[in-house]
Design a protein around this motif. Structure first.
Motif, PDB file in Angstrom:
ATOM      1  N   HIS A  64       0.870  -1.241   0.110  1.00  0.00           N
ATOM      2  CA  HIS A  64      -0.379   0.159   0.025  1.00  0.00           C
ATOM      3  C   HIS A  64       0.576   1.135   0.174  1.00  0.00           C
ATOM      4  O   HIS A  64       0.422   2.748   0.119  1.00  0.00           O
ATOM      5  CB  HIS A  64      -1.096   0.088   1.093  1.00  0.00           C
ATOM      6  CG  HIS A  64      -1.400  -0.619   1.243  1.00  0.00           C
ATOM      7  ND1 HIS A  64      -2.412  -1.628   2.280  1.00  0.00           N
ATOM      8  CD2 HIS A  64      -2.641  -1.410  -0.155  1.00  0.00           C
ATOM      9  CE1 HIS A  64      -3.026  -3.201   1.939  1.00  0.00           C
ATOM     10  NE2 HIS A  64      -3.246  -2.908   0.521  1.00  0.00           N
ATOM     11  N   LYS A  95      -7.022  -2.333  -1.529  1.00  0.00           N
ATOM     12  CA  LYS A  95      -7.090  -3.323  -0.368  1.00  0.00           C
ATOM     13  C   LYS A  95      -6.187  -4.349  -1.469  1.00  0.00           C
ATOM     14  O   LYS A  95      -5.358  -5.017  -0.524  1.00  0.00           O
ATOM     15  CB  LYS A  95      -8.048  -3.678   0.205  1.00  0.00           C
ATOM     16  CG  LYS A  95      -8.867  -2.587   0.575  1.00  0.00           C
ATOM     17  CD  LYS A  95     -10.118  -3.390   1.067  1.00  0.00           C
ATOM     18  CE  LYS A  95     -10.744  -1.784   1.783  1.00  0.00           C
ATOM     19  NZ  LYS A  95     -12.274  -2.730   2.258  1.00  0.00           N
ATOM     20  N   ASP A 126     -13.099   0.546  -0.818  1.00  0.00           N
ATOM     21  CA  ASP A 126     -12.194  -0.582  -1.748  1.00  0.00           C
ATOM     22  C   ASP A 126     -10.712  -0.276  -1.017  1.00  0.00           C
ATOM     23  O   ASP A 126     -10.006  -0.656  -1.362  1.00  0.00           O
ATOM     24  CB  ASP A 126     -12.171  -0.844  -3.024  1.00  0.00           C
ATOM     25  CG  ASP A 126     -13.337  -1.419  -2.979  1.00  0.00           C
ATOM     26  OD1 ASP A 126     -13.973  -2.752  -2.342  1.00  0.00           O
ATOM     27  OD2 ASP A 126     -13.786  -1.390  -3.923  1.00  0.00           O
ATOM     28  N   ALA A 128      -7.362   1.560  -0.079  1.00  0.00           N
ATOM     29  CA  ALA A 128      -6.915   1.433   1.152  1.00  0.00           C
ATOM     30  C   ALA A 128      -5.681   2.097   1.564  1.00  0.00           C
ATOM     31  O   ALA A 128      -5.279   2.643   2.815  1.00  0.00           O
ATOM     32  CB  ALA A 128      -5.565  -0.444   1.488  1.00  0.00           C
TER      33      ALA A 128
END
Length: 207
Positions: A64, A95, A126, A128
């Motif tokens: 991420h 994610k 969704d 992240a």
């Protein structure tokens, strides 16, 4: 007759010289990577569906983390190439590690508001991580911690008003002193702000 023949020979020689020059230039420059000038304007047909770029585990980055923008990445909102505009760019890391890249914060917020409008099966929930480029130096900033400037004289990649981002309020205020505008937090960029900026930038491009 002799004059006509001479003129034809001169013309043929000129064409041969021009062709040779073009071949030499192609050989000399064919292996070099094109780099657009700083004031380059990218005008392309909007893409209706842009696939998210998958996470590359070999990159050495955490799944991420903010990542460099691929040269071929297209903004899912307008179809432009975000890598050309490093001080304006933004990205969403989902994610599963896939990422969308945007040419400016305006397009980032437009996408977050209505992802399905741009052919996405993903939604804001969704995401992240969301990053924007620091307008001063192009470094990635967590978007929710950034300070944005609205209504400045600076024009974004589509040559319309945009939302240059800064790491802190002091940097934003320094920019405002030079370029005008007012500071906004991520949470203050609501539907009204997005609609106004969308209409100013995309009125002639959206269908």
């Amino acid at each position: 007759m002799r004059l006509r023949r001479r003129l034809l020979l001169v013309g043929a020689a000129g064409a041969l010289a021009a062709g040779s020059t073009l071949l030499w230039q192609h050989g000399a420059w064919g292996n070099k990577v094109f780099e657009p000038p700083a004031d380059d304007v990218c005008i392309v047909a909007p893409t209706r569906v842009t696939e998210a770029h998958a996470y590359d585990a070999a990159s050495g980055l955490a799944i991420h983390d903010a990542r460099p923008i691929p040269a071929d990445a297209r903004c899912p909102v307008c179809g432009m190439y975000p890598a050309r505009f490093p001080r304006w760019a933004a990205q969403i890391i989902f994610k599963d590690g896939a990422a969308h890249f945007f040419d400016s914060p305006v397009d980032l917020f437009m996408f977050l508001e209505k992802p399905a409008s741009f052919g996405s099966v993903r939604n804001a929930a969704d995401a992240a991580a969301i990053y924007v480029a620091d307008f001063r130096n192009g470094n990635w900033l967590p978007a929710r911690q950034a300070t944005f400037v609205r209504d400045s004289r600076a024009r974004g990649p589509m040559r319309g008003p945009d939302l240059p981002a800064f790491a802190d309020t002091a940097s934003a205020q320094h920019f405002i002193a030079e370029q005008g505008g007012r500071a906004l937090s991520f949470a203050e960029i609501d539907a009204t702000v997005i609609t106004g900026l969308r209409d100013a930038n995309h009125a002639h491009h959206m269908h």
